[in-house]
Design a protein around this motif. Sequence first.
Motif, PDB file in Angstrom:
ATOM      1  N   ILE A 117       0.851  -1.195   0.000  1.00  0.00           N
ATOM      2  CA  ILE A 117       0.000   0.000   0.000  1.00  0.00           C
ATOM      3  C   ILE A 117       0.885   1.242   0.000  1.00  0.00           C
ATOM      4  CG2 ILE A 117      -1.835   1.250   1.196  1.00  0.00           C
ATOM      5  CD1 ILE A 117      -2.583  -1.404   2.541  1.00  0.00           C
ATOM      6  N   PRO A 118       0.833   2.069  -1.034  1.00  0.00           N
ATOM      7  CA  PRO A 118       1.631   3.312  -1.034  1.00  0.00           C
ATOM      8  C   PRO A 118       1.061   4.329  -0.050  1.00  0.00           C
ATOM      9  CG  PRO A 118       0.232   3.198  -2.984  1.00  0.00           C
ATOM     10  CD  PRO A 118       0.063   1.885  -2.276  1.00  0.00           C
ATOM     11  N   ILE A 119       1.952   4.988   0.689  1.00  0.00           N
ATOM     12  CA  ILE A 119       1.539   6.000   1.670  1.00  0.00           C
ATOM     13  C   ILE A 119       1.934   7.396   1.192  1.00  0.00           C
ATOM     14  CG2 ILE A 119       1.830   6.808   4.049  1.00  0.00           C
ATOM     15  CD1 ILE A 119       2.321   3.944   4.872  1.00  0.00           C
ATOM     16  N   VAL A 120       3.214   7.549   0.812  1.00  0.00           N
ATOM     17  CA  VAL A 120       3.705   8.823   0.290  1.00  0.00           C
ATOM     18  C   VAL A 120       3.991   8.657  -1.195  1.00  0.00           C
ATOM     19  CG1 VAL A 120       5.505  10.581   0.452  1.00  0.00           C
ATOM     20  CG2 VAL A 120       4.730   9.394   2.511  1.00  0.00           C
ATOM     21  N   PRO A 121       3.397   9.485  -2.058  1.00  0.00           N
ATOM     22  CA  PRO A 121       3.599   9.333  -3.503  1.00  0.00           C
ATOM     23  C   PRO A 121       5.075   9.487  -3.874  1.00  0.00           C
ATOM     24  CG  PRO A 121       1.780  10.834  -3.038  1.00  0.00           C
ATOM     25  CD  PRO A 121       2.468  10.577  -1.738  1.00  0.00           C
ATOM     26  N   GLU A 122       5.442   8.817  -4.954  1.00  0.00           N
ATOM     27  CA  GLU A 122       6.809   8.911  -5.469  1.00  0.00           C
ATOM     28  C   GLU A 122       7.007  10.267  -6.133  1.00  0.00           C
ATOM     29  OE1 GLU A 122      10.575   7.185  -5.990  1.00  0.00           O
ATOM     30  OE2 GLU A 122       8.830   6.101  -5.198  1.00  0.00           O
ATOM     31  N   LEU A 123       8.098  10.970  -5.801  1.00  0.00           N
ATOM     32  CA  LEU A 123       8.384  12.283  -6.373  1.00  0.00           C
ATOM     33  C   LEU A 123       9.169  12.127  -7.672  1.00  0.00           C
ATOM     34  CD1 LEU A 123       9.565  14.137  -3.116  1.00  0.00           C
ATOM     35  CD2 LEU A 123       7.265  14.098  -4.096  1.00  0.00           C
ATOM     36  N   ASP A 124       8.889  13.032  -8.625  1.00  0.00           N
ATOM     37  CA  ASP A 124       9.711  13.030  -9.829  1.00  0.00           C
ATOM     38  C   ASP A 124      10.990  13.814  -9.564  1.00  0.00           C
ATOM     39  OD1 ASP A 124       9.070  15.756  -9.995  1.00  0.00           O
ATOM     40  OD2 ASP A 124       7.374  15.363 -11.346  1.00  0.00           O
ATOM     41  N   GLU A 125      11.879  13.880 -10.556  1.00  0.00           N
ATOM     42  CA  GLU A 125      13.191  14.497 -10.350  1.00  0.00           C
ATOM     43  C   GLU A 125      13.083  15.968  -9.976  1.00  0.00           C
ATOM     44  OE1 GLU A 125      16.015  12.977 -10.175  1.00  0.00           O
ATOM     45  OE2 GLU A 125      15.036  11.053 -10.574  1.00  0.00           O
TER      46      GLU A 125
ATOM     47  N   ALA B 141      12.022  19.390  -2.788  1.00  0.00           N
ATOM     48  CA  ALA B 141      11.528  18.830  -1.529  1.00  0.00           C
ATOM     49  C   ALA B 141      12.535  19.041  -0.412  1.00  0.00           C
ATOM     50  CB  ALA B 141      11.250  17.338  -1.704  1.00  0.00           C
ATOM     51  N   GLY B 142      12.016  19.211   0.802  1.00  0.00           N
ATOM     52  CA  GLY B 142      12.879  19.317   1.971  1.00  0.00           C
ATOM     53  C   GLY B 142      13.433  17.955   2.361  1.00  0.00           C
ATOM     54  N   PHE B 143      14.304  17.977   3.370  1.00  0.00           N
ATOM     55  CA  PHE B 143      14.963  16.738   3.783  1.00  0.00           C
ATOM     56  C   PHE B 143      13.948  15.711   4.267  1.00  0.00           C
ATOM     57  CE2 PHE B 143      16.782  14.154   7.211  1.00  0.00           C
ATOM     58  CZ  PHE B 143      17.771  13.489   6.502  1.00  0.00           C
ATOM     59  N   PHE B 144      12.944  16.146   5.048  1.00  0.00           N
ATOM     60  CA  PHE B 144      11.970  15.210   5.604  1.00  0.00           C
ATOM     61  C   PHE B 144      11.127  14.586   4.493  1.00  0.00           C
ATOM     62  CE2 PHE B 144       7.923  14.165   7.752  1.00  0.00           C
ATOM     63  CZ  PHE B 144       8.430  13.297   8.707  1.00  0.00           C
ATOM     64  N   ASN B 145      10.677  15.409   3.541  1.00  0.00           N
ATOM     65  CA  ASN B 145       9.884  14.877   2.426  1.00  0.00           C
ATOM     66  C   ASN B 145      10.720  13.968   1.527  1.00  0.00           C
ATOM     67  OD1 ASN B 145       7.549  16.214   3.208  1.00  0.00           O
ATOM     68  ND2 ASN B 145       8.036  18.043   2.006  1.00  0.00           N
ATOM     69  N   TYR B 146      12.022  14.313   1.381  1.00  0.00           N
ATOM     70  CA  TYR B 146      12.907  13.469   0.570  1.00  0.00           C
ATOM     71  C   TYR B 146      13.135  12.124   1.244  1.00  0.00           C
ATOM     72  CZ  TYR B 146      16.873  12.173  -2.342  1.00  0.00           C
ATOM     73  OH  TYR B 146      17.708  11.523  -3.206  1.00  0.00           O
ATOM     74  N   LEU B 147      13.203  12.130   2.571  1.00  0.00           N
ATOM     75  CA  LEU B 147      13.435  10.901   3.323  1.00  0.00           C
ATOM     76  C   LEU B 147      12.239   9.961   3.226  1.00  0.00           C
ATOM     77  CD1 LEU B 147      15.519   9.545   5.215  1.00  0.00           C
ATOM     78  CD2 LEU B 147      14.270  10.537   7.142  1.00  0.00           C
ATOM     79  N   LEU B 148      11.029  10.540   3.207  1.00  0.00           N
ATOM     80  CA  LEU B 148       9.803   9.726   3.160  1.00  0.00           C
ATOM     81  C   LEU B 148       9.337   9.448   1.734  1.00  0.00           C
ATOM     82  CD1 LEU B 148       7.724  11.307   6.075  1.00  0.00           C
ATOM     83  CD2 LEU B 148       9.174   9.274   6.131  1.00  0.00           C
ATOM     84  N   ASN B 149      10.118   9.845   0.738  1.00  0.00           N
ATOM     85  CA  ASN B 149       9.722   9.675  -0.659  1.00  0.00           C
ATOM     86  C   ASN B 149       9.457   8.218  -0.976  1.00  0.00           C
ATOM     87  OD1 ASN B 149       9.356  10.146  -3.446  1.00  0.00           O
ATOM     88  ND2 ASN B 149      11.521   9.634  -3.796  1.00  0.00           N
TER      89      ASN B 149
END
Length: 306
Positions: free
Chosen positions: A279-287, A293-301
């Motif tokens: 089950i995906p929780i945090v969507p995958e970010l594009d480049e 993205a900040g460090f926290f959002n990058y960590l949860l990517n």
Amino acid sequence: NNITEALQDFVADLEKTGCYESVQVVLGRPKDLPSNNEARQLDVILQEKNWYKLYIGGGIKQDHASAISSNGMIPKVQFESSASLINLSGECDVTQLNYSVDQTSTPTLVFSHTRPLYSLLSGSLSDSILNMDDGSKIGVTLKASLDTVDYEHIRSSRDHVQKIGVKVANSTIGSSSTGHGPGNDEIYSGLEWSLALRDIVPRRSLSSPYQCDASPEVIAGCGPNLKHSLKADYRLNGYLTDDRFNPTAGIDSYGGVEVAGPPGDLGFIKTWGGGAVHIPIVPELDEEEKDQAGFFNYLLNGLSLH
């Protein structure tokens, strides 16, 4: 278009057989037909692999029961050698002879022959299989093996097994392995008949060689017996996930049932199975989003629940 996709699938299926170095398909119009005729000419150019393949090497013993040595810590390594005869009849058939011996001098000898099911039949029966959806992919494997399964670490016994069997599967790759052949990322299903002569030998006590160092249940089942069974199993192989090897969304499962009975000495029904939900929780970010993205959002990517 649909023709291009069908040709791409056709080329991929031929490459998965492991019999060809390269597969080329040329689609054109015959010169002797008028331009308004919709008929097309299809030329298939195949470059076959060498008709034989030899391998000598080593690795970790694949059998789950035998993967750990008797001290429970060191993985079992084994010397491996195999000889394969490839596509000798032109039906994408593969004949293999495998020999291995582990660090406890326990040998394993396996002979198998895999080919498309229709090639063993003739007439209307062969045609009816070819007319099925993916009928040419249905494979049959004839197999004979001599093996010792080491259960010393988990139930203090060893099984000496002499086995013959026939398996029919929805892919020639899956019929020769277990559905995990190279490139086999489609749903696998198979049906196998087997006849096995087993000799279960309990571990002897080190302090008193006349006694067995095993449970009463294991000792009660020791000795030679004949096992005659029919087994059906399936594997989704990641087909319903977004990525077979690194899934973040979808479901996956496997299961099977085995029935043993006459003319063998044993009678039982055994089932097994397992599954996974991703089950995906945090969507995958594009480049571009990763750069902003900040460090926290990058960590949860790409965070997902399994």
